[in-house]
Enzyme design. Structure first.
Site, PDB file in Angstrom:
ATOM      1  N   LYS A   1     -11.277   1.133  -2.027  1.00  0.00           N
ATOM      2  CA  LYS A   1     -10.264   1.621  -2.948  1.00  0.00           C
ATOM      3  C   LYS A   1     -10.831   1.678  -4.367  1.00  0.00           C
ATOM      4  CE  LYS A   1      -7.307   1.196   0.700  1.00  0.00           C
ATOM      5  NZ  LYS A   1      -6.922   0.311   1.786  1.00  0.00           N
TER       6      LYS A   1
ATOM      7  N   SER B   1       0.799  -1.224   0.000  1.00  0.00           N
ATOM      8  CA  SER B   1       0.000   0.000   0.000  1.00  0.00           C
ATOM      9  C   SER B   1       0.832   1.275   0.000  1.00  0.00           C
ATOM     10  CB  SER B   1      -0.958  -0.008   1.192  1.00  0.00           C
ATOM     11  OG  SER B   1      -0.259  -0.227   2.397  1.00  0.00           O
TER      12      SER B   1
ATOM     13  N   HIS C   1      -5.377  -3.207  -2.824  1.00  0.00           N
ATOM     14  CA  HIS C   1      -4.981  -2.292  -3.903  1.00  0.00           C
ATOM     15  C   HIS C   1      -4.858  -2.978  -5.258  1.00  0.00           C
ATOM     16  CE1 HIS C   1      -4.256   1.118  -1.221  1.00  0.00           C
ATOM     17  NE2 HIS C   1      -3.794   0.226  -0.372  1.00  0.00           N
TER      18      HIS C   1
HETATM   19  C1  LIG Z   1      -6.777   0.041   3.108  1.00  0.00           C
HETATM   20  C2  LIG Z   1      -6.214  -1.298   3.413  1.00  0.00           C
HETATM   21  C3  LIG Z   1      -6.828  -2.167   4.327  1.00  0.00           C
HETATM   22  C4  LIG Z   1      -7.991  -1.727   5.168  1.00  0.00           C
HETATM   23  O1  LIG Z   1      -9.154  -1.675   4.427  1.00  0.00           O
HETATM   24  P1  LIG Z   1     -10.322  -0.712   4.917  1.00  0.00           P
HETATM   25  O2  LIG Z   1     -11.518  -1.244   4.233  1.00  0.00           O
HETATM   26  O3  LIG Z   1      -9.936   0.651   4.490  1.00  0.00           O
HETATM   27  O4  LIG Z   1     -10.404  -0.839   6.407  1.00  0.00           O
HETATM   28  C5  LIG Z   1      -6.318  -3.433   4.485  1.00  0.00           C
HETATM   29  N1  LIG Z   1      -5.225  -3.835   3.804  1.00  0.00           N
HETATM   30  C6  LIG Z   1      -4.584  -3.010   2.942  1.00  0.00           C
HETATM   31  C7  LIG Z   1      -3.385  -3.515   2.223  1.00  0.00           C
HETATM   32  C8  LIG Z   1      -5.052  -1.721   2.733  1.00  0.00           C
HETATM   33  O5  LIG Z   1      -4.403  -0.901   1.912  1.00  0.00           O
END
Ligand SMILES: *Cc1c(COP(=O)(O)O)cnc(C)c1O
Length: 396
Positions: free
Chosen positions: A240, A180, A208
């Site tokens: 995302k 991320s 992602h």
């Molecule tokens: C954003 C993210 C999460 C968390 O997801 P949310 O739905 O925003 O709580 C988990 N793992 C990764 C790799 C992320 O980038």
């Protein structure tokens, strides 16, 4: 003598301030695609820090699905009375898209990761993870009480060594699909072999990757040519590329059923709003179709344009082929200075500092979207060159 919490937090606040680590939230007053207006600022900024990679968060079909529902909330957890036909249809659509037998919804990816690791692992088990995995995977392993081991970033041999060092008990190998804060891809094929060799269950967090990588936007697992046979559990998040909020864990039916029975984050939490489930289903349909294909092609074009322009201007980006394009600053104050200089030029790019990234790893995290126009990317590149001096920082 007992320590007072208010004294402790005051000391920590001073420490944070002197290290340039204080975080602030900006108030977004309006947003129209990649343009947004912040409170206290007269001009519009071009947003280069959101994870809305395909621009779906304001897509008319996603918004229509959201508006079409007649309740603000689901009124209870899924096992009580919060699991509606919108939730059931979304799980079905996700299974069909991801080619996985079962899916289970969670209210966030963060909650899902905590729940999965806690539900599956316990004392005597091992969880082996990439050093740069998302914080929620790390927290989940700690919560479970298992033996938690990390390997050097993207090092499949390191993962094998850690698994070999813990031959007893169950084992789970967990990795982000796309990292991320760095934007690079995990060596999923090699890790899948390692997991098989050491009889560990392979779990991939594809927050992602889902929507942007692989055929029909299935994500990093499909892009690596892998299936549920290689990766029995995966996380898809809705916040995302899918432009909404929430998450689902997908994979082998027996494992997902066990999560439904025991995952605390799904059992003791109110189900997603039904409108969010409907909006996510609309986003999945878009991602799978011709429009999704066209948006991914635009995003790939924008990534190539950005990287070529950065190379031409001597900007030393990290080696990422995804929408996440980090520019190392090393020093926290320098990253903040770059971000402020960009904002003065009309561009919103976040400065990411420890502990979100390792010590000395402060950076600008530039995120690209299919919704950016070519000229906007060129403008950002010029502003980056002016704001950072265009030279590589000494060290990371
Ligand atoms: C954003 C993210 C999460 C968390 O997801 P949310 O739905 O925003 O709580 C988990 N793992 C990764 C790799 C992320 O980038």
């Amino acid at each position: 003598m007992r320590e007072r919490l208010s004294d402790r937090v005051a000391a920590l606040r001073l420490q944070r301030e002197s290290a340039h680590r204080t975080r602030i939230r900006r108030i977004v007053v309006r947003r129209e695609g990649v343009r947004c207006k912040l409170q206290g600022s007269v001009r519009w900024l071009l947003n280069f820090c959101s994870n809305d990679y395909l621009g779906l968060s304001q897509h008319p079909r996603v918004l229509a699905a959201l508006r079409d529902m007649d309740a603000a909330g689901s009124t209870a957890s899924p096992l009580v009375c919060g699991h509606t036909v919108a939730h059931a249809r979304l799980e079905e659509a996700l299974c069909d898209w991801q080619q996985a037998p079962r899916a289970l919804l969670f209210s966030s990816g963060h909650a899902a990761n905590l729940a999965v690791l806690q539900a599956l692992l316990g004392k005597g088990d091992a969880c082996v993870q990439d050093r740069l995995n998302h914080a929620s995977l790390i927290d989940g392993a700690r919560l479970s009480g298992c033996d938690f081991r990390r390997y050097p970033h993207a090092d499949a041999e390191g993962a094998a060594r850690q698994l070999a060092a813990h031959p007893e008990g169950a084992a789970l190998l967990a990795s982000d699909g796309v990292f991320s804060m760095d934007g690079d891809l995990a060596p999923l094929r090699e890790l899948a072999v390692v997991a098989k060799t050491h009889e560990a269950t392979f779990y991939v967090d594809d927050a992602h990757g889902a929507g942007v990588l692989g055929e029909a936007g299935r994500g990093s697992i499909a892009a690596a040519g892998l299936s549920v046979a290689d990766v029995p559990l995966r996380l898809v998040t809705f916040g995302k590329a899918l432009g909404g909020a929430g998450a689902a864990v997908l994979g082998a039916a027996d494992l997902v059923e066990h999560l439904l029975q025991t995952a605390r984050g799904a059992i003791y939490s109110t189900a997603l709003p039904p409108a969010q489930a409907a909006a996510t289903q609309a986003a999945v349909a878009l991602v799978r179709g011709d429009e999704g294909e066209a948006l991914r092609a635009r995003l790939r074009g924008n990534i190539a344009r950005f990287r070529e322009g950065a190379a031409a201007r001597g900007l030393a980006l990290l080696p990422s082929e995804t929408a996440i394009q980090p520019l190392p600053a090393g020093d926290d104050a320098r990253a903040l200075g770059w971000s402020a200089a960009l904002e003065a030029r009309g561009y919103w790019v976040g400065a990411i500092r420890p502990p979100t990234v390792p010590e000395g790893g402060a950076r600008l995290r530039i995120t690209l979207s299919a919704a950016h126009a070519g000229g906007q990317i060129d403008g950002l590149l010029d502003a980056l060159a002016e704001s950072t001096g265009g030279q590589a920082p000494e060290g990371r």
